[in-house]
Design an enzyme around this catalytic site. Structure first.
Site, PDB file in Angstrom:
ATOM      1  N   SER A 161       0.824  -1.212   0.000  1.00  0.00           N
ATOM      2  CA  SER A 161       0.000   0.000   0.000  1.00  0.00           C
ATOM      3  C   SER A 161       0.853   1.254   0.000  1.00  0.00           C
ATOM      4  O   SER A 161       1.998   1.256   0.467  1.00  0.00           O
ATOM      5  CB  SER A 161      -0.887   0.025   1.250  1.00  0.00           C
TER       6      SER A 161
HETATM    7  N1  SAH Z   1      -0.482  -4.304   3.750  1.00  0.00           N
HETATM    8  C1  SAH Z   1       0.276  -5.104   2.810  1.00  0.00           C
HETATM    9  C2  SAH Z   1      -0.328  -5.086   1.439  1.00  0.00           C
HETATM   10  C3  SAH Z   1      -1.226  -6.192   1.254  1.00  0.00           C
HETATM   11  S1  SAH Z   1      -1.755  -6.454  -0.402  1.00  0.00           S
HETATM   12  C4  SAH Z   1       1.692  -4.585   2.746  1.00  0.00           C
HETATM   13  O1  SAH Z   1       2.040  -3.674   3.519  1.00  0.00           O
HETATM   14  O2  SAH Z   1       2.477  -5.106   1.962  1.00  0.00           O
HETATM   15  C5  SAH Z   1      -3.081  -7.530  -0.016  1.00  0.00           C
HETATM   16  C6  SAH Z   1      -2.667  -8.891   0.455  1.00  0.00           C
HETATM   17  O3  SAH Z   1      -3.852  -9.584   0.803  1.00  0.00           O
HETATM   18  C7  SAH Z   1      -1.974  -9.731  -0.617  1.00  0.00           C
HETATM   19  O4  SAH Z   1      -0.781 -10.218  -0.106  1.00  0.00           O
HETATM   20  C8  SAH Z   1      -2.966 -10.857  -0.882  1.00  0.00           C
HETATM   21  O5  SAH Z   1      -2.346 -12.078  -1.213  1.00  0.00           O
HETATM   22  C9  SAH Z   1      -3.685 -10.940   0.443  1.00  0.00           C
HETATM   23  N2  SAH Z   1      -5.000 -11.584   0.380  1.00  0.00           N
HETATM   24  C10 SAH Z   1      -5.937 -11.527  -0.596  1.00  0.00           C
HETATM   25  N3  SAH Z   1      -7.005 -12.264  -0.263  1.00  0.00           N
HETATM   26  C11 SAH Z   1      -6.737 -12.806   0.944  1.00  0.00           C
HETATM   27  C12 SAH Z   1      -7.458 -13.678   1.828  1.00  0.00           C
HETATM   28  N4  SAH Z   1      -8.666 -14.146   1.524  1.00  0.00           N
HETATM   29  N5  SAH Z   1      -6.882 -14.021   2.995  1.00  0.00           N
HETATM   30  C13 SAH Z   1      -5.641 -13.550   3.336  1.00  0.00           C
HETATM   31  N6  SAH Z   1      -4.917 -12.739   2.550  1.00  0.00           N
HETATM   32  C14 SAH Z   1      -5.470 -12.379   1.374  1.00  0.00           C
END
Ligand code: SAH
Length: 196
Positions: A52
């Site tokens: 993000s």
């Molecule tokens: N805050 C994170 C960014 C996350 S991007 C950072 O600082 O890097 C969103 C993440 O959510 C991705 O890694 C994706 O794989 C995960 N994601 C998507 N669907 C999900 C689910 N159902 N359960 C757990 N993680 C999930």
């Protein structure tokens, strides 16, 4: 980054500022993006995911109104950057990631950085993490179309769920559990990858 993107935009909570000054964001981005690690934007991770924009991570932490002794669940570990910020602020932290390669690299990095207050799990965040519930705060870093019901069961009265809801562009919501149900506040528009 902290002065221009965070403080100037009105986030001044000392624990958040100190966490952001402490955590080197460049460790969480790929080599080809390292030059942009402190820029005012999201950056690509592998598997079509994104780390993000720094301000959005700070905003979610601010909306969560964290205290150091609160129990926090993060859904969507991704790079682990926001996990590291949270680990600087609270002592009792849980994080769930769906994709194994991202889970593995975040776990390796956070362990190498000597964080020992983070419990991590590979799994579906829509189900929360029942064994350690209830939580004071649940922060969801990917967007579902509607609020996963199970999360509502895993939050304390007085607790907050910070979550983007919707398809392409999402509403960032703060959902606070009270004795009668849930209070929902809209906190602006954001753009997250989908919670799958
Ligand atoms: N805050 C994170 C960014 C996350 S991007 C950072 O600082 O890097 C969103 C993440 O959510 C991705 O890694 C994706 O794989 C995960 N994601 C998507 N669907 C999900 C689910 N159902 N359960 C757990 N993680 C999930």
């Amino acid at each position: 980054m902290v002065e221009d993107q965070i403080i100037k935009r009105g986030i001044t909570e000392p624990s958040i500022i100190s966490a952001m000054l402490n955590v080197p964001r460049h460790l969480f981005v790929h080599d080809i993006h390292k030059q942009k690690a402190y820029s005012d934007s999201p950056l690509p991770l592998s598997h079509n995911q994104t780390i993000s924009q720094p301000y959005i991570s700070a905003l979610m932490l601010d909306l969560a109104t964290l205290d150091s002794d609160q129990k926090v669940l993060e859904l969507g570990t991704g790079s682990g950057y926001q996990t590291a910020l949270l680990a600087n602020i609270v002592t009792d932290l849980y994080s769930v990631e769906l994709l194994e390669p991202l889970y593995n690299s975040a776990k390796t990095l956070l362990t190498k950085m000597n964080y020992n207050n983070i419990q991590m799990k590979l799994g579906d965040g829509k189900l929360g993490w029942k064994e350690n519930a209830p939580y004071d705060v649940i922060i969801v870093s990917a967007a579902p179309k509607s609020i996963p019901e199970e999360l509502k069961n895993q939050i304390n009265v007085g607790g907050r769920i910070i979550i983007p809801i919707g398809a392409n562009k999402q509403k960032l919501l703060r959902i606070t559990k009270n004795n009668d149900g849930f209070n929902i506040e809209k906190c602006g528009m954001v753009s997250f990858v989908p919670l799958v």
